[in-house]
Every structure is written in structure tokens, then in C-alpha cells.
Design a protein around this motif. Structure first.
Motif, PDB file in Angstrom:
ATOM      1  N   HIS A 190       0.851  -1.195   0.000  1.00 58.11           N
ATOM      2  CA  HIS A 190       0.000   0.000   0.000  1.00 58.11           C
ATOM      3  C   HIS A 190       0.887   1.246   0.000  1.00 58.11           C
ATOM      4  O   HIS A 190       0.681   2.170  -0.791  1.00 58.11           O
ATOM      5  CB  HIS A 190      -0.900  -0.032   1.227  1.00 58.11           C
ATOM      6  CG  HIS A 190      -1.826   1.142   1.364  1.00 58.11           C
ATOM      7  ND1 HIS A 190      -2.854   1.381   0.482  1.00 58.11           N
ATOM      8  CD2 HIS A 190      -1.869   2.135   2.293  1.00 58.11           C
ATOM      9  CE1 HIS A 190      -3.496   2.479   0.856  1.00 58.11           C
ATOM     10  NE2 HIS A 190      -2.918   2.961   1.940  1.00 58.11           N
ATOM     11  N   THR A 191       1.858   1.265   0.901  1.00 61.41           N
ATOM     12  CA  THR A 191       2.950   2.232   0.879  1.00 61.41           C
ATOM     13  C   THR A 191       4.248   1.460   1.110  1.00 61.41           C
ATOM     14  O   THR A 191       4.224   0.325   1.592  1.00 61.41           O
ATOM     15  CB  THR A 191       2.812   3.314   1.964  1.00 61.41           C
ATOM     16  OG1 THR A 191       2.919   2.700   3.254  1.00 61.41           O
ATOM     17  CG2 THR A 191       1.485   4.056   1.858  1.00 61.41           C
TER      18      THR A 191
ATOM     19  N   HIS B 139       4.951   0.953   5.091  1.00 66.56           N
ATOM     20  CA  HIS B 139       3.832   0.479   5.922  1.00 66.56           C
ATOM     21  C   HIS B 139       4.282  -0.589   6.928  1.00 66.56           C
ATOM     22  O   HIS B 139       4.993  -1.526   6.586  1.00 66.56           O
ATOM     23  CB  HIS B 139       2.739  -0.096   5.026  1.00 66.56           C
ATOM     24  CG  HIS B 139       1.383  -0.120   5.665  1.00 66.56           C
ATOM     25  ND1 HIS B 139       1.114  -0.807   6.823  1.00 66.56           N
ATOM     26  CD2 HIS B 139       0.213   0.463   5.303  1.00 66.56           C
ATOM     27  CE1 HIS B 139      -0.160  -0.653   7.141  1.00 66.56           C
ATOM     28  NE2 HIS B 139      -0.730   0.120   6.232  1.00 66.56           N
TER      29      HIS B 139
ATOM     30  N   ASP C 276      -3.766  -0.328   6.268  1.00 69.46           N
ATOM     31  CA  ASP C 276      -4.464  -0.487   4.989  1.00 69.46           C
ATOM     32  C   ASP C 276      -3.886  -1.622   4.139  1.00 69.46           C
ATOM     33  O   ASP C 276      -4.004  -1.607   2.915  1.00 69.46           O
ATOM     34  CB  ASP C 276      -4.402   0.823   4.194  1.00 69.46           C
ATOM     35  CG  ASP C 276      -5.283   1.912   4.789  1.00 69.46           C
ATOM     36  OD1 ASP C 276      -6.006   1.630   5.760  1.00 69.46           O
ATOM     37  OD2 ASP C 276      -5.229   3.046   4.283  1.00 69.46           O
ATOM     38  N   VAL C 277      -3.277  -2.624   4.773  1.00 67.91           N
ATOM     39  CA  VAL C 277      -2.699  -3.736   4.018  1.00 67.91           C
ATOM     40  C   VAL C 277      -3.781  -4.703   3.566  1.00 67.91           C
ATOM     41  O   VAL C 277      -3.802  -5.162   2.427  1.00 67.91           O
ATOM     42  CB  VAL C 277      -1.639  -4.478   4.855  1.00 67.91           C
ATOM     43  CG1 VAL C 277      -1.097  -5.687   4.092  1.00 67.91           C
ATOM     44  CG2 VAL C 277      -0.502  -3.548   5.230  1.00 67.91           C
TER      45      VAL C 277
ATOM     46  N   CYS D 104      -7.925  -5.953  -0.125  1.00 67.98           N
ATOM     47  CA  CYS D 104      -6.601  -5.482   0.289  1.00 67.98           C
ATOM     48  C   CYS D 104      -6.455  -4.032  -0.143  1.00 67.98           C
ATOM     49  O   CYS D 104      -7.268  -3.515  -0.917  1.00 67.98           O
ATOM     50  CB  CYS D 104      -5.491  -6.339  -0.317  1.00 67.98           C
ATOM     51  SG  CYS D 104      -5.226  -6.101  -2.088  1.00 67.98           S
ATOM     52  N   GLY D 105      -5.437  -3.380   0.351  1.00 64.40           N
ATOM     53  CA  GLY D 105      -5.229  -1.977   0.050  1.00 64.40           C
ATOM     54  C   GLY D 105      -4.699  -1.751  -1.359  1.00 64.40           C
ATOM     55  O   GLY D 105      -4.004  -2.602  -1.928  1.00 64.40           O
ATOM     56  N   ARG D 106      -5.053  -0.596  -1.921  1.00 58.24           N
ATOM     57  CA  ARG D 106      -4.479  -0.218  -3.225  1.00 58.24           C
ATOM     58  C   ARG D 106      -2.961  -0.080  -3.105  1.00 58.24           C
ATOM     59  O   ARG D 106      -2.436   0.254  -2.041  1.00 58.24           O
ATOM     60  CB  ARG D 106      -5.048   1.119  -3.690  1.00 58.24           C
ATOM     61  CG  ARG D 106      -6.467   1.035  -4.221  1.00 58.24           C
ATOM     62  CD  ARG D 106      -6.938   2.402  -4.684  1.00 58.24           C
ATOM     63  NE  ARG D 106      -8.260   2.355  -5.260  1.00 58.24           N
ATOM     64  CZ  ARG D 106      -8.512   2.156  -6.563  1.00 58.24           C
ATOM     65  NH1 ARG D 106      -7.507   1.993  -7.398  1.00 58.24           N
ATOM     66  NH2 ARG D 106      -9.753   2.125  -7.011  1.00 58.24           N
ATOM     67  N   LEU D 107      -2.288  -0.312  -4.195  1.00 57.47           N
ATOM     68  CA  LEU D 107      -0.828  -0.200  -4.217  1.00 57.47           C
ATOM     69  C   LEU D 107      -0.446   1.205  -4.682  1.00 57.47           C
ATOM     70  O   LEU D 107      -0.357   1.472  -5.882  1.00 57.47           O
ATOM     71  CB  LEU D 107      -0.219  -1.263  -5.141  1.00 57.47           C
ATOM     72  CG  LEU D 107      -0.037  -2.665  -4.550  1.00 57.47           C
ATOM     73  CD1 LEU D 107      -1.363  -3.262  -4.115  1.00 57.47           C
ATOM     74  CD2 LEU D 107       0.639  -3.570  -5.567  1.00 57.47           C
TER      75      LEU D 107
ATOM     76  N   ALA E 196       3.360  -6.466  -2.107  1.00 55.68           N
ATOM     77  CA  ALA E 196       2.020  -6.562  -1.530  1.00 55.68           C
ATOM     78  C   ALA E 196       1.600  -8.020  -1.342  1.00 55.68           C
ATOM     79  O   ALA E 196       1.017  -8.378  -0.316  1.00 55.68           O
ATOM     80  CB  ALA E 196       1.017  -5.831  -2.419  1.00 55.68           C
TER      81      ALA E 196
ATOM     82  N   ARG F 214      -5.968  -7.621  -8.336  1.00 54.66           N
ATOM     83  CA  ARG F 214      -5.843  -6.226  -7.891  1.00 54.66           C
ATOM     84  C   ARG F 214      -6.180  -5.268  -9.025  1.00 54.66           C
ATOM     85  O   ARG F 214      -6.831  -4.243  -8.818  1.00 54.66           O
ATOM     86  CB  ARG F 214      -4.426  -5.992  -7.364  1.00 54.66           C
ATOM     87  CG  ARG F 214      -4.159  -4.638  -6.724  1.00 54.66           C
ATOM     88  CD  ARG F 214      -5.039  -4.332  -5.540  1.00 54.66           C
ATOM     89  NE  ARG F 214      -6.060  -3.364  -5.854  1.00 54.66           N
ATOM     90  CZ  ARG F 214      -6.959  -2.929  -4.987  1.00 54.66           C
ATOM     91  NH1 ARG F 214      -6.971  -3.385  -3.747  1.00 54.66           N
ATOM     92  NH2 ARG F 214      -7.875  -2.038  -5.350  1.00 54.66           N
TER      93      ARG F 214
END
Length: 250
Positions: free
Chosen positions: A115-116, A119, A134-135, A141-144, A152, A244
Motif C-alpha cells: 500500500h505504501t 507500511h 491499509d494492508v 486489500c489496500g491499493r498499491l 504486496a 488487484r
């Protein structure tokens, strides 16, 4: 075991702030305060002191309330070392394997990029709580924004390897929208959800029961997510990327 619990404070449209309460000491730890008012009101109402603030990553909806909260309740702030530039006001910077001790709570730091890049998540082995930012989300799952698909995917595999009874405190209430995405996959031959419609519908029934009573879907039960969350079911990086990218366009 100490007299402890986790409270969820809804903020913005779909964020949660987490407040870990130690009733024996009348103290609390706050995770990812995107704004301060909800946390300040809660601490004052329950006459709690603030032992520390834990941050998972640098996005504003996770750190926006730190300054005001720390001004009102002076305490140490913990943040990822890789976000030192974006979070210059933290007191302690953390990397993989570090231990944060805020009695009676102890947390192991897991670096979970994707995500970041910076993180991190906080793992409490006593209660099997994971504060994951936000993983991972319910059925998602979180946006990349910064990390690679490989990073990720590996981060999700680390979460998947935790004990199945683990409770995942993710920071957004996205489960209902993710459920609709999962249903759109059911007829797709390249989806890990193919043939698992009964599992998904059992998940949907429990989710409906919670949300119809204004209850959060968080914390997630890892043992259930690993049977229904397509991003945890992805067999390799290529399939994770495929899913994703579908979700990005959904």
C-alpha cells in the motif's frame, strides 16, 4: 490476563481509530488517529490517560489527528522509520522486528510494504491482535500506491501465516463493497473464488447481520478471511496482480 479491550471509533466516511484500553491502569493506546476529536472525546469521557500513539503509515487519514491529540494528551508517538520524512513529529521510528511495550500491551513490528513502501503493522501475540492499517481489508486489500505487486503479495502471505484465530483490525469499513466485487468474480474461471460460492454466501450472511445492526465488520477473523478473501486465496503474484487490477477498475 489483564482487563483489556479494543474500541473502534468511526471517523470520516469509513475509517476507524482503534483505542486499546487497559482498565486496570485507566490508560489507553491509540492507533492511526486520522483526526483528534473522536479520540479526545472518548479519552475524556472514560477518564483515560494516553500511553502512546501507534501509526502504521503516513497517509493523512491515519495521522491527521496526531498533533492535536498529543498536545491534549502528551505521549510518545511511534511511526515507521521509512516514513521519517513524512512523519517528522514521531518520537520513535520502527523497523521489522522492533518491540513496542506500552504496559500491559506489547507489539511486534511487521514491515508490510505494498500500500505504501514504509507500511508497518503491530502484532500483539498475547491477544492475537493485528493492527494492520491499509494492508488488508474484509474480502480485500489496500491499493498499491507505492509498493510493487510482489511486495504486496508477500505482505499478505505474512498475514495469512498468522494463527487462524487472529483478529485483524484493519482501518477501513470496505467489506460490503468488497463483497460485491467478490460476487462479480464467481463466474470467472481465473478466480480463486470459483466453486466457493457457499463460503462467500456464509460470509455475506454474517456481514449482513452485523451491518444491519450498525455493527462493524472489523475486526476480521483471519480464519474466515483465508477461506473467502480472494487476495489471500491468490496462488501467486501473477494471480494477485490480476485480481488487484480488476479491483482497481471495478
Amino acid at each position: 490476563m489483564h482487563n483489556t479491550r479494543v474500541e473502534l471509533l468511526p471517523i470520516f466516511d469509513d475509517n476507524y481509530i482503534f483505542v486499546l484500553i487497559n482498565e486496570d491502569l485507566q490508560s489507553a493506546v491509540v492507533v492511526d488517529p486520522g483526526e483528534s476529536a473522536a479520540a479526545e472525546d472518548f479519552l475524556l469521557k472514560h477518564d483515560l490517560t494516553l500511553a502512546g500513539i501507534l501509526l502504521t503509515h503516513h497517509h493523512t487519514d491515519h495521522i491527521g489527528g496526531v498533533h492535536a491529540l498529543k498536545t491534549r494528551f502528551p505521549c510518545p508517538v511511534y511511526a515507521p522509520v521509512k516514513n521519517k520524512t513524512q512523519i517528522p513529529f514521531a518520537d520513535h521510528y520502527l523497523r521489522e522486528g522492533d518491540i513496542v511495550t506500552l504496559p500491559p500491551f506489547s507489539f511486534q513490528v511487521l514491515e508490510l510494504p505494498g500500500h505504501t513502501l514504509g507500511h508497518i503493522a503491530y502484532w500483539n501475540s498475547e491477544h492475537k491482535w493485528l493492527f494492520s492499517g491499509d494492508v488488508i481489508f474484509g474480502l480485500g486489500c489496500g491499493r498499491l500506491f507505492e509498493g510493487s505487486y510482489e511486495e504486496a503479495y508477500h505482505s499478505l502471505q505474512r498475514i495469512k501465516a498468522l494463527p487462524p484465530e487472529s483478529l485483524i483490525y484493519c482501518s477501513h469499513e470496505y467489506t460490503q463493497s468488497n463483497l460485491q466485487f467478490c460476487r462479480s468474480l464467481s463466474a470467472d474461471n481465473n478466480s480463486p473464488l470459483s466453486g466457493k460460492a457457499m463460503t462467500l454466501e456464509a460470509y455475506a450472511t454474517e456481514l449482513h447481520n452485523k451491518r444491519s445492526h450498525q455493527l462493524p465488520s472489523v475486526p476480521l477473523k483471519l480464519g474466515i478471511e483465508v477461506t473467502a478473501n480472494p487476495f489471500l486465496l491468490a496462488r501467486d503474484v501473477a494471480q494477485f496482480r490480476y485480481l488487484r487490477e480488476l479491483r482497481n477498475r471495478y
